[in-house]
Enzyme design. Structure first.
Site, PDB file in Angstrom:
ATOM      1  N   ASP A  52       0.850  -1.192   0.000  1.00 54.47           N
ATOM      2  CA  ASP A  52       0.000   0.000   0.000  1.00 54.47           C
ATOM      3  C   ASP A  52       0.889   1.247   0.000  1.00 54.47           C
ATOM      4  O   ASP A  52       1.524   1.560   1.012  1.00 54.47           O
ATOM      5  CB  ASP A  52      -0.899  -0.009   1.245  1.00 54.47           C
ATOM      6  N   TYR A  57       3.393   9.703  -0.461  1.00 53.07           N
ATOM      7  CA  TYR A  57       4.503   9.125   0.295  1.00 53.07           C
ATOM      8  C   TYR A  57       5.851   9.289  -0.421  1.00 53.07           C
ATOM      9  O   TYR A  57       6.903   9.060   0.185  1.00 53.07           O
ATOM     10  CB  TYR A  57       4.272   7.628   0.587  1.00 53.07           C
ATOM     11  N   LYS A  82      -2.417   5.914  -4.369  1.00 54.54           N
ATOM     12  CA  LYS A  82      -3.502   6.865  -4.082  1.00 54.54           C
ATOM     13  C   LYS A  82      -3.222   8.204  -4.742  1.00 54.54           C
ATOM     14  O   LYS A  82      -2.066   8.658  -4.752  1.00 54.54           O
ATOM     15  CB  LYS A  82      -3.640   7.085  -2.565  1.00 54.54           C
ATOM     16  N   HIS A 115      -7.246   9.724  -2.203  1.00 47.88           N
ATOM     17  CA  HIS A 115      -6.636   9.684  -0.861  1.00 47.88           C
ATOM     18  C   HIS A 115      -7.515  10.357   0.197  1.00 47.88           C
ATOM     19  O   HIS A 115      -7.711   9.828   1.294  1.00 47.88           O
ATOM     20  CB  HIS A 115      -5.255  10.354  -0.922  1.00 47.88           C
ATOM     21  N   LYS A 237       2.778  -0.853   8.971  1.00 47.51           N
ATOM     22  CA  LYS A 237       4.066  -0.354   8.481  1.00 47.51           C
ATOM     23  C   LYS A 237       5.152  -0.626   9.499  1.00 47.51           C
ATOM     24  O   LYS A 237       4.958  -0.418  10.702  1.00 47.51           O
ATOM     25  CB  LYS A 237       3.947   1.154   8.232  1.00 47.51           C
ATOM     26  N   SER A 238       6.310  -1.083   9.017  1.00 44.09           N
ATOM     27  CA  SER A 238       7.520  -1.137   9.840  1.00 44.09           C
ATOM     28  C   SER A 238       8.700  -1.206   8.892  1.00 44.09           C
ATOM     29  O   SER A 238       8.577  -1.752   7.798  1.00 44.09           O
ATOM     30  CB  SER A 238       7.509  -2.373  10.747  1.00 44.09           C
ATOM     31  N   ARG A 243      10.118  -6.934  13.075  1.00 43.93           N
ATOM     32  CA  ARG A 243       8.694  -6.583  13.245  1.00 43.93           C
ATOM     33  C   ARG A 243       7.896  -6.906  11.995  1.00 43.93           C
ATOM     34  O   ARG A 243       6.722  -7.291  12.073  1.00 43.93           O
ATOM     35  CB  ARG A 243       8.566  -5.090  13.556  1.00 43.93           C
ATOM     36  N   ASN A 247       4.637  -9.200  12.376  1.00 45.82           N
ATOM     37  CA  ASN A 247       3.286  -8.715  12.079  1.00 45.82           C
ATOM     38  C   ASN A 247       2.484  -9.669  11.186  1.00 45.82           C
ATOM     39  O   ASN A 247       1.269  -9.763  11.316  1.00 45.82           O
ATOM     40  CB  ASN A 247       3.362  -7.326  11.442  1.00 45.82           C
TER      41      ASN A 247
HETATM   42  P1  NAD Z   1       0.618   1.585  11.888  1.00 45.94           P
HETATM   43  O1  NAD Z   1      -0.585   1.471  12.747  1.00 45.94           O
HETATM   44  O2  NAD Z   1       0.897   0.539  10.889  1.00 45.94           O
HETATM   45  O3  NAD Z   1       1.868   1.742  12.894  1.00 45.94           O
HETATM   46  C1  NAD Z   1       3.158   1.934  12.436  1.00 45.94           C
HETATM   47  C2  NAD Z   1       4.062   2.224  13.633  1.00 45.94           C
HETATM   48  O4  NAD Z   1       4.061   1.125  14.534  1.00 45.94           O
HETATM   49  C3  NAD Z   1       5.516   2.426  13.197  1.00 45.94           C
HETATM   50  O5  NAD Z   1       6.041   3.479  13.983  1.00 45.94           O
HETATM   51  C4  NAD Z   1       6.201   1.135  13.552  1.00 45.94           C
HETATM   52  O6  NAD Z   1       7.524   1.339  13.922  1.00 45.94           O
HETATM   53  C5  NAD Z   1       5.383   0.614  14.706  1.00 45.94           C
HETATM   54  N1  NAD Z   1       5.317  -0.857  14.657  1.00 45.94           N
HETATM   55  C6  NAD Z   1       5.010  -1.628  13.589  1.00 45.94           C
HETATM   56  N2  NAD Z   1       5.013  -2.926  13.906  1.00 45.94           N
HETATM   57  C7  NAD Z   1       5.337  -3.001  15.227  1.00 45.94           C
HETATM   58  C8  NAD Z   1       5.485  -4.066  16.135  1.00 45.94           C
HETATM   59  N3  NAD Z   1       5.327  -5.335  15.747  1.00 45.94           N
HETATM   60  N4  NAD Z   1       5.820  -3.773  17.420  1.00 45.94           N
HETATM   61  C9  NAD Z   1       5.985  -2.488  17.817  1.00 45.94           C
HETATM   62  N5  NAD Z   1       5.840  -1.432  17.010  1.00 45.94           N
HETATM   63  C10 NAD Z   1       5.521  -1.675  15.710  1.00 45.94           C
HETATM   64  O7  NAD Z   1       0.579   3.044  11.233  1.00 45.94           O
HETATM   65  P2  NAD Z   1       0.640   3.666   9.780  1.00 45.94           P
HETATM   66  O8  NAD Z   1       1.940   3.471   9.141  1.00 45.94           O
HETATM   67  O9  NAD Z   1       0.137   5.049   9.952  1.00 45.94           O
HETATM   68  O10 NAD Z   1      -0.483   2.861   8.967  1.00 45.94           O
HETATM   69  C11 NAD Z   1      -0.216   1.727   8.167  1.00 45.94           C
HETATM   70  C12 NAD Z   1      -0.417   2.030   6.702  1.00 45.94           C
HETATM   71  O11 NAD Z   1      -1.714   2.583   6.468  1.00 45.94           O
HETATM   72  C13 NAD Z   1       0.525   3.121   6.178  1.00 45.94           C
HETATM   73  O12 NAD Z   1       1.829   2.681   5.979  1.00 45.94           O
HETATM   74  C14 NAD Z   1      -0.197   3.503   4.912  1.00 45.94           C
HETATM   75  O13 NAD Z   1       0.033   2.534   3.902  1.00 45.94           O
HETATM   76  C15 NAD Z   1      -1.657   3.472   5.371  1.00 45.94           C
HETATM   77  N6  NAD Z   1      -2.140   4.822   5.794  1.00 45.94           N
HETATM   78  C16 NAD Z   1      -3.098   5.422   5.026  1.00 45.94           C
HETATM   79  C17 NAD Z   1      -3.598   6.660   5.357  1.00 45.94           C
HETATM   80  C18 NAD Z   1      -4.673   7.269   4.517  1.00 45.94           C
HETATM   81  O14 NAD Z   1      -5.009   8.454   4.701  1.00 45.94           O
HETATM   82  N7  NAD Z   1      -5.243   6.545   3.581  1.00 45.94           N
HETATM   83  C19 NAD Z   1      -3.121   7.342   6.495  1.00 45.94           C
HETATM   84  C20 NAD Z   1      -2.130   6.727   7.278  1.00 45.94           C
HETATM   85  C21 NAD Z   1      -1.677   5.455   6.924  1.00 45.94           C
END
Ligand code: NAD
Length: 281
Positions: A52, A57, A82, A115, A237-238, A243, A247
């Site tokens: 995604d 980005y 997006k 988006h 995301k990571s 991780r 996940n």
């Molecule tokens: P997320 O909820 O996936 O959290 C990511 C954070 O959690 C990172 O800081 C990461 O280091 C940490 N993390 C990941 N796995 C972990 C684990 N196993 N243990 C501890 N910490 C961990 O947040 P995100 O990146 O905002 O959302 C995921 C995806 O959603 C984005 O990458 C993007 O593709 C999408 N997104 C879309 C929109 C939109 O407006 N459409 C907005 C935000 C995100």
């Protein structure tokens, strides 16, 4: 790239146009453009087959590089991008997708999303007509929206011919979005949950930590498993390989119904991101 056990475990969801999407994938928001190819390669190694990304980005190129280097057949990778907020409008929506495809090195994506609706700008209906054209000409296999509220979805239904395949919305244990999920269920729209672990914030919730102890899993695995069981499509995301592997390792256990309900009970309608009704110009 050889076969990966995790990959076969990820279920697919059939979208309203019969396209199949892996229910679990990899999000690349806030991954540095220079580090994206490596992170996506690590995700492929761990069995992820759904990426995604977004024009916003600025890392589509890295995603494309990792896909090319993986040697994976195109139809084994599901790619979403997006439209950026400055690109609304019928012709612009198509033109911006063509630019994305160039950056990705692909001739089509699997899913193209608006988006943000930016209701003040009031161009999302015209933009959606461009999305319908991009679908018809094969630049994308499916089209959907992100951050749309029921009123925005109602307008698309009243003024255009195509029901979005998905709505990608902020959704995690403290923002479980019951009204939108019900709207989606009624109208055949799949729910994609962004920030599925609340950007890490969900992982220290007392109830989540207790469930992690009960099941012998990590808090992230508990929250991601909850999403899968309630039918959401997720892509945490990571950029940390450990991780990334942790996940996706959630397809060999199941939460009991009352534990699913406990997580639902954490809802506080608490957004981390902007409110879609007022965001944008
Ligand atoms: P997320 O909820 O996936 O959290 C990511 C954070 O959690 C990172 O800081 C990461 O280091 C940490 N993390 C990941 N796995 C972990 C684990 N196993 N243990 C501890 N910490 C961990 O947040 P995100 O990146 O905002 O959302 C995921 C995806 O959603 C984005 O990458 C993007 O593709 C999408 N997104 C879309 C929109 C939109 O407006 N459409 C907005 C935000 C995100």
């Amino acid at each position: 790239m050889g076969s990966v056990e995790g990959m076969t475990q990820v279920p697919s969801i059939k979208l309203n146009n019969d396209v199949e999407i892996p229910q679990f994938g990899f999000g690349v928001f806030q991954i540095d453009p220079d580090e994206t190819a490596k992170a996506v390669r690590d995700a492929f190694e761990a069995g992820y087959r759904h990426i995604d990304t977004a024009q916003m980005y600025q890392n589509e190129q890295g995603v494309g590089q990792a896909i090319a280097e993986s040697g994976l057949p195109r139809d084994e990778v599901f790619v979403t991008t997006k439209l950026n907020n400055g690109g609304h409008g019928t012709e612009s929506a198509v033109r911006e997708l063509e630019k994305s495809l160039e950056r990705l090195g692909l001739d089509h994506v699997d899913l193209y999303l608006i988006h943000w609706p930016q209701p003040k700008q009031d161009l999302y209906v015209q933009t959606w007509r461009g999305f319908e054209q991009a679908l018809a000409s094969g630049l994308t296999r499916s089209i959907g929206v992100s951050n749309f509220q029921p009123a925005h979805l109602d307008r698309l239904a009243a003024e255009t011919d195509t029901v979005p395949a998905v709505n990608q919305i902020e959704l995690h244990p403290t923002l479980t979005q019951p009204e939108l999920r019900e709207y989606h269920r009624k109208h055949g729209i799949a729910t994609e949950a962004w920030s599925p672990i609340g950007q890490g914030e969900s992982l220290t919730e007392e109830a989540i930590v207790a469930l992690a102890e009960k099941y012998g899993r990590t808090p992230a695995q508990i929250v991601l498993r909850w999403h899968i069981q309630i039918g959401n499509i997720v892509f945490p995301k990571s950029s940390n390989p450990k991780r990334i592997a942790e996940n996706i390792d959630i397809f060999d256990f199941e939460l009991a119904d009352d534990d699913v309900a406990t997580i639902e009970g954490l809802n506080a309608d608490k957004r981390r991101g902007p409110n879609p009704d007022t965001f944008g110009n």
